[in-house]
Design a protein around this motif. Sequence first.
Motif, mmCIF file in Angstrom:
data_model
loop_
_atom_site.group_PDB
_atom_site.id
_atom_site.type_symbol
_atom_site.label_atom_id
_atom_site.label_comp_id
_atom_site.label_asym_id
_atom_site.label_seq_id
_atom_site.Cartn_x
_atom_site.Cartn_y
_atom_site.Cartn_z
ATOM 1 N N SER A 81 0.830 -1.199 0.000
ATOM 2 C CA SER A 81 0.000 0.000 0.000
ATOM 3 C C SER A 81 0.866 1.250 0.000
ATOM 4 C CB SER A 81 -0.935 -0.012 1.207
ATOM 5 O OG SER A 81 -1.679 1.188 1.290
ATOM 6 N N TRP A 82 1.950 1.234 0.788
ATOM 7 C CA TRP A 82 2.858 2.385 0.851
ATOM 8 C C TRP A 82 3.503 2.639 -0.503
ATOM 9 C CZ3 TRP A 82 7.957 3.777 0.214
ATOM 10 C CH2 TRP A 82 8.369 4.966 0.838
ATOM 11 N N LEU A 83 3.759 1.572 -1.262
ATOM 12 C CA LEU A 83 4.353 1.686 -2.596
ATOM 13 C C LEU A 83 3.331 2.066 -3.659
ATOM 14 C CD1 LEU A 83 6.674 -1.463 -2.504
ATOM 15 C CD2 LEU A 83 7.428 0.931 -2.515
ATOM 16 N N ALA A 84 2.082 2.292 -3.228
ATOM 17 C CA ALA A 84 0.990 2.676 -4.127
ATOM 18 C C ALA A 84 0.551 1.541 -5.042
ATOM 19 C CB ALA A 84 1.355 3.916 -4.948
ATOM 20 N N ILE A 85 0.783 0.304 -4.601
ATOM 21 C CA ILE A 85 0.244 -0.859 -5.302
ATOM 22 C C ILE A 85 -1.205 -1.027 -4.868
ATOM 23 C CG2 ILE A 85 0.396 -3.364 -5.572
ATOM 24 C CD1 ILE A 85 3.423 -3.060 -4.954
ATOM 25 N N SER A 86 -2.109 -1.016 -5.815
ATOM 26 C CA SER A 86 -3.529 -1.083 -5.505
ATOM 27 C C SER A 86 -3.955 -2.527 -5.218
ATOM 28 C CB SER A 86 -4.354 -0.523 -6.678
ATOM 29 O OG SER A 86 -5.733 -0.687 -6.436
ATOM 30 N N VAL A 87 -4.428 -2.753 -4.004
ATOM 31 C CA VAL A 87 -4.970 -4.057 -3.629
ATOM 32 C C VAL A 87 -6.417 -3.839 -3.213
ATOM 33 C CG1 VAL A 87 -4.722 -6.092 -2.165
ATOM 34 C CG2 VAL A 87 -2.693 -4.775 -2.807
ATOM 35 N N PRO A 88 -7.388 -4.272 -4.017
ATOM 36 C CA PRO A 88 -8.786 -4.088 -3.641
ATOM 37 C C PRO A 88 -9.075 -4.653 -2.248
ATOM 38 C CG PRO A 88 -8.626 -4.837 -5.911
ATOM 39 C CD PRO A 88 -7.239 -4.914 -5.338
ATOM 40 N N ALA A 89 -9.974 -4.008 -1.530
ATOM 41 C CA ALA A 89 -10.243 -4.373 -0.133
ATOM 42 C C ALA A 89 -10.627 -5.838 0.002
ATOM 43 C CB ALA A 89 -11.334 -3.467 0.431
ATOM 44 N N GLU A 90 -11.441 -6.333 -0.933
ATOM 45 C CA GLU A 90 -11.881 -7.732 -0.815
ATOM 46 C C GLU A 90 -10.719 -8.691 -1.052
ATOM 47 O OE1 GLU A 90 -12.858 -6.353 -5.058
ATOM 48 O OE2 GLU A 90 -12.882 -5.538 -3.012
ATOM 49 N N VAL A 91 -9.776 -8.306 -1.914
ATOM 50 C CA VAL A 91 -8.593 -9.136 -2.161
ATOM 51 C C VAL A 91 -7.702 -9.158 -0.920
ATOM 52 C CG1 VAL A 91 -6.493 -9.365 -3.548
ATOM 53 C CG2 VAL A 91 -8.654 -8.757 -4.645
ATOM 54 N N ALA A 92 -7.507 -7.998 -0.308
ATOM 55 C CA ALA A 92 -6.706 -7.930 0.912
ATOM 56 C C ALA A 92 -7.316 -8.787 2.014
ATOM 57 C CB ALA A 92 -6.585 -6.480 1.371
ATOM 58 N N SER A 93 -8.624 -8.742 2.142
ATOM 59 C CA SER A 93 -9.292 -9.540 3.177
ATOM 60 C C SER A 93 -9.134 -11.032 2.906
ATOM 61 C CB SER A 93 -10.783 -9.178 3.231
ATOM 62 O OG SER A 93 -10.969 -7.842 3.641
ATOM 63 N N GLU A 94 -9.272 -11.430 1.644
ATOM 64 C CA GLU A 94 -9.102 -12.844 1.299
ATOM 65 C C GLU A 94 -7.717 -13.341 1.671
ATOM 66 O OE1 GLU A 94 -9.917 -13.198 -2.824
ATOM 67 O OE2 GLU A 94 -12.101 -13.198 -2.589
ATOM 68 N N ILE A 95 -6.713 -12.524 1.422
ATOM 69 C CA ILE A 95 -5.340 -12.926 1.717
ATOM 70 C C ILE A 95 -5.116 -13.018 3.226
ATOM 71 C CG2 ILE A 95 -2.917 -12.188 1.588
ATOM 72 C CD1 ILE A 95 -3.587 -11.001 -1.170
ATOM 73 N N LEU A 96 -5.486 -11.983 3.949
ATOM 74 C CA LEU A 96 -5.189 -11.927 5.385
ATOM 75 C C LEU A 96 -6.028 -12.908 6.195
ATOM 76 C CD1 LEU A 96 -4.751 -8.079 5.937
ATOM 77 C CD2 LEU A 96 -2.989 -9.826 5.603
ATOM 78 N N GLU A 97 -7.223 -13.238 5.724
ATOM 79 C CA GLU A 97 -8.110 -14.144 6.468
ATOM 80 C C GLU A 97 -7.913 -15.606 6.082
ATOM 81 O OE1 GLU A 97 -12.033 -12.673 5.806
ATOM 82 O OE2 GLU A 97 -11.602 -10.709 6.726
ATOM 83 N N ALA A 98 -7.073 -15.869 5.115
ATOM 84 C CA ALA A 98 -6.826 -17.245 4.677
ATOM 85 C C ALA A 98 -5.978 -17.987 5.699
ATOM 86 C CB ALA A 98 -6.114 -17.239 3.327
ATOM 87 N N ASP A 99 -6.133 -19.309 5.737
ATOM 88 C CA ASP A 99 -5.305 -20.130 6.627
ATOM 89 C C ASP A 99 -3.830 -19.979 6.273
ATOM 90 O OD1 ASP A 99 -7.550 -21.034 7.947
ATOM 91 O OD2 ASP A 99 -7.755 -22.826 6.699
ATOM 92 N N ASN A 100 -3.556 -19.840 4.981
ATOM 93 C CA ASN A 100 -2.191 -19.635 4.504
ATOM 94 C C ASN A 100 -2.189 -18.411 3.584
ATOM 95 O OD1 ASN A 100 0.311 -19.715 3.169
ATOM 96 N ND2 ASN A 100 0.441 -21.942 3.337
#
Length: 319
Positions: free
Chosen positions: A234-253
């Motif tokens: 995010s600091w590098l201005a790479i756009s990660v849609p909110a739903e994509v970020a949630s999928e990644i962080l909430e995944a078991d891996n």
Amino acid sequence: MTLASHPDFGNPQKGFYLFGTTPPKGSTDDMQMDEIADKLLERLASVDYDGLIVYDIQDESARIDKPRPFPFIGTRDPREYSALLASKSQRPIITYKSVSQRDRASFEQWLDDAWNQYGVRNLVLVGSPSADADIKLSLPDAYQAMTEHDYPFSLGGVTIAERHAVKGDEHQRLSGKVDNGCEFFVSQAVYDADATIALLRQYGELCQSQGSSPKRIVLTFTPCGSAKTLEFMSWLAISVPAEVASEILEADNPLMQSIRTCQQNLERILDACQALDIPLGLNIESLTNRKDEIDASIRLFKLLKGTLEERLHGVTHNL
């Protein structure tokens, strides 16, 4: 061998596959840098790649008010590391150069030394990360300097789909950079497939309207295994849609989820844009020095290369 001499570089039916890396930190001595290069190439021994990108890392604190998640550490000269990797890998190396910090005379001397002392042949020029920074040389002026320079560098540019999503003119920027001599483009890391699809479609349509052949677009992908890495993206201005970020962080891996996301994004991009006959390539990088993310970048490379090759040639690669 230089990137410009690759016989299939403009062929939309031929992929081009790169790894992105950064030079060692500035305090690294020559022996340590040699060992670091060997370790990198050992990791890449299991994959069939076409070349490497060596980034020119700059302190971008002026671009954003938020503190940098990982501290900025200056590096060895990217030309030094490029020369070392070229010698050891016997593959093309693309060297990034941030141009805004020094005036034109200094830039021209940099070019002289890059060609003669370090054997650099492939360059990507990068402008200032912020319009408010102290810009001693603009990107257009750097392009002008290169057209008047004696050495026939193979020149590339960066493309930022997120900028297109805001301003809507990135496809025109690409066309302008082609006029300035750019033969290929490397994207910022892709996590927002929609932004990349919109850019590629408009660029392809612009080329069709002009009767010109699109230049190769190398799409960058990176694994993300933690909230800290996501914050850095995010600091590098790479756009990660909110739903994509949630999928990644909430995944078991989270790391494996990010790899699946990258593959899904590439497939969506190919579904939407393959008919435009834009030559595509892949650049895989790890944004951190965490071992799990570095190892994941190898797996990501194999997976995405297999995905693109299957689309281009109907060949499934063993991953």
